[in-house]
Design an enzyme around this catalytic site. Structure first.
Site, PDB file in Angstrom:
ATOM      1  N   GLU A 104      -6.586  -0.957   9.389  1.00 30.58           N
ATOM      2  CA  GLU A 104      -8.242  -0.778   8.717  1.00 30.58           C
ATOM      3  C   GLU A 104      -8.439  -2.575   8.362  1.00 30.58           C
ATOM      4  OE1 GLU A 104     -11.501   1.696   6.671  1.00 30.58           O
ATOM      5  OE2 GLU A 104      -9.472   2.112   6.923  1.00 30.58           O
ATOM      6  N   PHE A 105      -9.388  -2.773   8.360  1.00 27.30           N
ATOM      7  CA  PHE A 105      -9.340  -4.125   7.705  1.00 27.30           C
ATOM      8  C   PHE A 105     -10.375  -3.407   6.901  1.00 27.30           C
ATOM      9  CE2 PHE A 105     -12.014  -7.739   6.698  1.00 27.30           C
ATOM     10  CZ  PHE A 105     -11.167  -8.747   5.800  1.00 27.30           C
ATOM     11  N   ILE A 106     -10.481  -3.663   5.882  1.00 31.80           N
ATOM     12  CA  ILE A 106     -11.144  -3.570   4.235  1.00 31.80           C
ATOM     13  C   ILE A 106     -11.909  -4.783   3.893  1.00 31.80           C
ATOM     14  CG2 ILE A 106     -11.733  -2.212   2.571  1.00 31.80           C
ATOM     15  CD1 ILE A 106      -9.951  -0.385   3.057  1.00 31.80           C
ATOM     16  N   ASP A 209       4.068   1.067  -6.487  1.00 32.30           N
ATOM     17  CA  ASP A 209       4.331  -0.267  -7.095  1.00 32.30           C
ATOM     18  C   ASP A 209       2.512  -0.604  -7.525  1.00 32.30           C
ATOM     19  OD1 ASP A 209       4.985  -2.921  -7.274  1.00 32.30           O
ATOM     20  OD2 ASP A 209       4.897  -3.295  -5.459  1.00 32.30           O
TER      21      ASP A 209
END
Length: 305
Positions: A104-106, A209
């Protein structure tokens, strides 16, 4: 006409990213591909289509297993429905070598996430993400570009001593011939159990991380966390990168409202920093050695080990 169709089909089969976007991604047309900066290990791109945008990472020198570990981690965090993470869609090999991940592109916002909201949502993720298998993860993955061993273990102290500290210490000896840090560090790893007396430790889903480069916000100001090295561990281990995460008082206050601070938290704090200092030593060289060595020596003195 048939020749043209066969050429187009051949072109698709040679580009598995495009093929997935134009089939399972439900797009009819890719309108733009643009580079996205920020990473130092992989090449990142934004694919704009008539069905929305996708975020794609590629690496010409690694097998799909690295991205499979990332996808499993992202999906585990996504399923908790707490802090926002990009939903992973597809991992696979590249025809010319290497691998890719589509997710998904946020659209990111202009500012970093609200500290108190991040603290609360992270605690909610730790509370929701539980494991019946003990401490570890379904696969080994990576912390930066270092392998991270996630063999299921029923005892947290053993897991952290062997698969976190022990593994990094072995790398330091192999890479630098550093027998001093190896021997002292191993002595510490064998003597850390008293730091956990009176503490009930449940396996929690950790990002693994969490530093400032992996924390942002979406356009609504909601926190977003990225690029995980997930495993199920003691919730306090999540703060191991706090020395370059910028967590403030409002973050910790909100976190501890949901996940109460455990007895001995302050005594264990630097133990969890040590794993990441050792990893930075192994990845980036001697400038991180003194920090790791100082933590080891302080604990050896405290524990009389």
């Amino acid at each position: 006409m048939l020749d043209l169709i066969s050429v187009q089909m051949s072109s698709l089969s040679n580009d598995p990213i495009r093929e997935w976007i134009l089939s399972e991604g439900k797009a009819n047309e890719i309108t733009r591909i643009s580079p996205v900066g920020g990473g130092c290990i992989n090449l990142a791109s934004r694919y704009d289509t008539d069905a929305g945008s996708f975020f794609v990472k590629t690496n010409r020198s690694v097998e799909p297993s690295m991205f499979e570990g990332e996808a499993l981690g992202l999906n585990a965090m996504y399923e908790t429905r707490t802090v926002r993470v990009p939903k992973p869609f597809k991992v696979g090999p590249l025809p010319t070598g290497g691998s890719y991940i589509i997710m998904e592109f946020i659209e990111f916002g202009a500012s970093r996430s609200n500290q108190s909201v991040l603290g609360r949502k992270l605690a909610e993720m730790h509370k929701a993400g539980k494991s019946e298998n003990g401490f570890g993860f379904h696969v080994d993955n990576t912390i930066g570009s270092t392998p991270q061993i996630n063999t299921w273990t029923s005892d947290w102290v053993e897991f952290y001593a062997v698969h976190r500290l022990g593994y990094q210490l072995k790398l330091a000896r192999q890479q630098y011939g550093d027998s001093t840090i190896y021997e002292r560090g191993l002595r510490l790893a064998k003597n850390i159990r008293p730091l956990f007396e009176g503490v009930a430790i449940e396996p929690c889903l950790l990002h693994g991380d969490l530093w400032s480069g992996n924390i942002t916000s979406d356009r609504n100001g909601e926190p977003v966390i990225l690029d995980p090295a997930c495993y199920y561990g003691h919730c306090e281990a999540e703060f191991g990168m706090s020395w370059c995460a910028g967590f403030g008082g409002s973050f910790y206050n909100a976190y501890f409202e949901v996940m109460p601070k455990q007895p001995g938290f302050e005594k264990r704090r630097e133990l969890y920093l040590l794993y990441h200092y050792l990893n930075h030593y192994n990845l980036f060289g001697s400038s991180y050695r003194s920090s790791a060595m100082s933590i080891i020596d302080d604990y050896l003195l405290m524990l009389k080990a």
